[in-house]
Design an enzyme around this catalytic site. Structure first.
Site, PDB file in Angstrom:
ATOM      1  N   HIS A 125     -70.646   9.396   6.103  1.00 24.17           N
ATOM      2  CA  HIS A 125     -69.264   8.978   6.356  1.00 24.17           C
ATOM      3  C   HIS A 125     -68.376  10.207   6.464  1.00 24.17           C
ATOM      4  O   HIS A 125     -68.525  11.178   5.727  1.00 24.17           O
ATOM      5  CB  HIS A 125     -68.781   7.982   5.308  1.00 24.17           C
ATOM      6  CG  HIS A 125     -68.392   8.529   3.968  1.00 24.17           C
ATOM      7  ND1 HIS A 125     -67.124   9.006   3.697  1.00 24.17           N
ATOM      8  CD2 HIS A 125     -69.077   8.648   2.815  1.00 24.17           C
ATOM      9  CE1 HIS A 125     -67.051   9.380   2.439  1.00 24.17           C
ATOM     10  NE2 HIS A 125     -68.226   9.182   1.868  1.00 24.17           N
ATOM     11  N   ASP A 137     -66.956  15.006  -0.687  1.00 22.26           N
ATOM     12  CA  ASP A 137     -67.056  13.572  -0.401  1.00 22.26           C
ATOM     13  C   ASP A 137     -66.184  13.214   0.789  1.00 22.26           C
ATOM     14  O   ASP A 137     -65.021  12.866   0.624  1.00 22.26           O
ATOM     15  CB  ASP A 137     -66.612  12.788  -1.642  1.00 22.26           C
ATOM     16  CG  ASP A 137     -66.769  11.292  -1.481  1.00 22.26           C
ATOM     17  OD1 ASP A 137     -67.468  10.851  -0.560  1.00 22.26           O
ATOM     18  OD2 ASP A 137     -66.180  10.557  -2.299  1.00 22.26           O
ATOM     19  N   GLU A 171     -65.470   4.321   5.165  1.00 19.13           N
ATOM     20  CA  GLU A 171     -66.457   4.089   4.094  1.00 19.13           C
ATOM     21  C   GLU A 171     -65.745   3.905   2.770  1.00 19.13           C
ATOM     22  O   GLU A 171     -66.138   3.064   1.944  1.00 19.13           O
ATOM     23  CB  GLU A 171     -67.435   5.269   4.023  1.00 19.13           C
ATOM     24  CG  GLU A 171     -68.606   5.060   3.057  1.00 19.13           C
ATOM     25  CD  GLU A 171     -68.348   5.584   1.652  1.00 19.13           C
ATOM     26  OE1 GLU A 171     -69.241   5.458   0.796  1.00 19.13           O
ATOM     27  OE2 GLU A 171     -67.238   6.122   1.391  1.00 19.13           O
ATOM     28  N   GLU A 172     -64.698   4.684   2.562  1.00 19.75           N
ATOM     29  CA  GLU A 172     -63.987   4.645   1.292  1.00 19.75           C
ATOM     30  C   GLU A 172     -63.257   3.321   1.056  1.00 19.75           C
ATOM     31  O   GLU A 172     -62.847   3.030  -0.063  1.00 19.75           O
ATOM     32  CB  GLU A 172     -62.989   5.808   1.206  1.00 19.75           C
ATOM     33  CG  GLU A 172     -63.625   7.195   1.271  1.00 19.75           C
ATOM     34  CD  GLU A 172     -64.425   7.547   0.018  1.00 19.75           C
ATOM     35  OE1 GLU A 172     -64.545   6.697  -0.886  1.00 19.75           O
ATOM     36  OE2 GLU A 172     -64.932   8.682  -0.045  1.00 19.75           O
ATOM     37  N   ASP A 200     -74.522  11.494   1.500  1.00 15.88           N
ATOM     38  CA  ASP A 200     -73.176  11.305   0.967  1.00 15.88           C
ATOM     39  C   ASP A 200     -73.053  12.121  -0.319  1.00 15.88           C
ATOM     40  O   ASP A 200     -73.738  11.839  -1.299  1.00 15.88           O
ATOM     41  CB  ASP A 200     -72.952   9.816   0.676  1.00 15.88           C
ATOM     42  CG  ASP A 200     -71.503   9.495   0.341  1.00 15.88           C
ATOM     43  OD1 ASP A 200     -70.699  10.437   0.205  1.00 15.88           O
ATOM     44  OD2 ASP A 200     -71.184   8.301   0.205  1.00 15.88           O
ATOM     45  N   HIS A 287     -62.937  12.155  -5.643  1.00 16.57           N
ATOM     46  CA  HIS A 287     -61.773  11.365  -5.228  1.00 16.57           C
ATOM     47  C   HIS A 287     -60.450  11.958  -5.723  1.00 16.57           C
ATOM     48  O   HIS A 287     -59.511  11.227  -6.035  1.00 16.57           O
ATOM     49  CB  HIS A 287     -61.910   9.903  -5.699  1.00 16.57           C
ATOM     50  CG  HIS A 287     -62.857   9.110  -4.864  1.00 16.57           C
ATOM     51  ND1 HIS A 287     -63.044   7.756  -5.024  1.00 16.57           N
ATOM     52  CD2 HIS A 287     -63.695   9.474  -3.862  1.00 16.57           C
ATOM     53  CE1 HIS A 287     -63.930   7.312  -4.157  1.00 16.57           C
ATOM     54  NE2 HIS A 287     -64.346   8.349  -3.435  1.00 16.57           N
TER      55      HIS A 287
END
Length: 438
Positions: A125, A137, A171-172, A200, A287
């Site tokens: 992603h 990420d 994706e998130e 990922d 994140h």
């Protein structure tokens, strides 16, 4: 991810297809001769992968600090990757979808050639969360897949399978882009996939080395790579079902992949075998706004980028499985050093009509520090012995090879054994897996 090398490596990579051999009696057969080797996977330059990460970081900085779905930074990221692939000779397709009121994008890149009915796909992603640039990420997976695709072009690779690469949007937000792609594939197209590989978060700053345990063949390919490096791995559990492989797995496509950890804490035992800091998250910037270019472990990113190429080269060049049923044993069986007794790994075949074919295929995967010590036999249900490997290969280690056996005098159903004996001292290993296909 969403919320909800050494001599040994070269030896593991060596993957030969043995010639057909016949016998005039049920006694042991002569060892077959390897006739072709798979192309050697390249060393993916870490500098190239990090250059892609720098570009993604710059894109985020120029577009509000992130590369999230529906934001300008995501579209600029897609445009960057697409331009690289177009220049390298890929056929690219930009797929659009709508989520949360905004247009999303998937990028699909096909490499010309290969069997159109046997598609091997690798993907990652490309979107970040809105709080940061998303360099680990999932810039890390996206950059590694991109550089592997460019390495395919540089090598002029002509794989057996058709190679496809994908970069997923949203994706998130719940695997939206990959779900859209899979759900819009006709059933006939889904059936052509031999596997999907997902990458990922593969450069976490306090990394672990985790391998998806979904499809045995894909899993073992990555285990072989790490065995060649002497790096232990663990089964990936933290992100199970939380990344884009789940979209493919849910429609029956075989999946696998790599991961270096997110918010879970590294244990003392993991720190002992992998290094890093026990009691700390694999990625403390998961994140968060600090997921920037400083949030990457170069060693992990380098190893995993090479692993992407290793899997593409080996799985993409694998000989198609002939028609017929396959039976596999993936349990590890330790091979004692000489003068220890031979060990066996059984598989029980059932539901196969009549005798085994003259082109019975046996795939052997043995991790060993000196394959020139090994005697490997296929033992039929009635006790007939077919020799596959008789102390050949010299000082190379590991035996990852396919053999074709004329077992047409044998009833197919019953328990077949792979029997292995170490005929000389000072080297050890184990049967990683083996498979018989009728």
């Amino acid at each position: 991810m969403s919320l909800s090398v050494s001599r040994r490596l070269a030896a593991v990579t060596a993957f030969a297809v043995a010639g057909l051999f016949a016998a005039t009696t049920p006694a042991a057969l002569a060892a077959p001769t390897a006739v072709a080797a798979a192309p050697t996977p390249p060393d993916i330059p870490l500098a190239n992968v990090k250059a892609h990460l720098t570009q993604l970081s710059t894109i985020a900085a120029n577009n509000g600090g992130n590369r999230a779905h529906g934001r300008a930074g995501y579209k600029a990221s897609i445009d960057y990757v697409k331009a690289k692939l177009d220049a390298a000779g890929f056929t690219t397709t930009l797929q659009t979808f709508t989520s949360s009121g905004a247009t999303g994008y998937n990028l699909i890149a096909d490499w010309p050639g290969g069997d159109p009915n046997s598609v091997l796909m690798a993907g990652a992603h490309l979107d970040s969360v809105s709080s940061g640039a998303g360099i680990n990420d999932n810039g890390s997976g996206s950059a590694a897949v991109l550089e592997t695709a460019l390495a395919v072009s540089r090598a002029g690779l002509q794989p057996t399978k058709h190679l496809r690469f994908g970069w997923w949007g949203a994706e998130e937000l719940g695997l939206i882009g990959s779900k859209y792609y899979v759900n819009n594939l006709p059933a006939a197209e889904r059936a052509k996939f031999s596997g999907y590989l997902n990458f990922d978060m593969i450069g976490s700053p306090n990394p672990g080395y985790f391998v998806y345990d979904d499809d045995p063949t894909i899993e073992q390919t990555f285990k072989n790579y790490y065995a060649g490096l002497g790096v232990p791995t663990e089964i990936e559990t933290e992100g199970d079902g939380r990344s884009d492989h789940a979209s493919f797995k849910n429609v029956g496509i075989p999946v696998g992949g790599l991961f270096t950890g997110a918010s879970n804490t590294k244990s003392s035992a993991q720190a002992q075998k992998w290094g890093g800091t026990a009691g700390q998250a694999f990625d403390r910037c998961y994140h968060s706004s600090c997921d920037n270019t400083a949030n990457i472990n170069d060693t992990a990113l380098d190893r995993n980028s090479d692993a992407v190429a290793y899997a593409i080269w080996n799985l993409g060049a694998a000989t198609p499985v002939p028609p017929g049923k396959s039976f596999e044993n993936t349990a590890d069986v330790n091979i004692p050093d000489s003068p220890g007794a031979a060990v066996s790994s059984p598989v029980t075949a059932s539901g196969v009509a009549g005798n085994a074919p003259a082109t019975t295929k046996v795939d052997v995967n043995i991790v060993h520090t000196y394959r020139g010590d090994l005697i490997v036999d296929l033992v039929a249900p009635d006790g007939t012995v077919y020799n596959l490997h008789n102390r050949s290969g010299g000082s190379a280690d590991n035996l990852v090879q396919s053999y074709t056996v004329n077992a047409s005098s044998e009833v197919a159903n019953g328990t077949w054994n792979l029997r292995v004996r170490d005929a000389a001292a000072q080297d050890v290993g184990y049967i990683n897996s083996w498979k018989i296909t009728f």
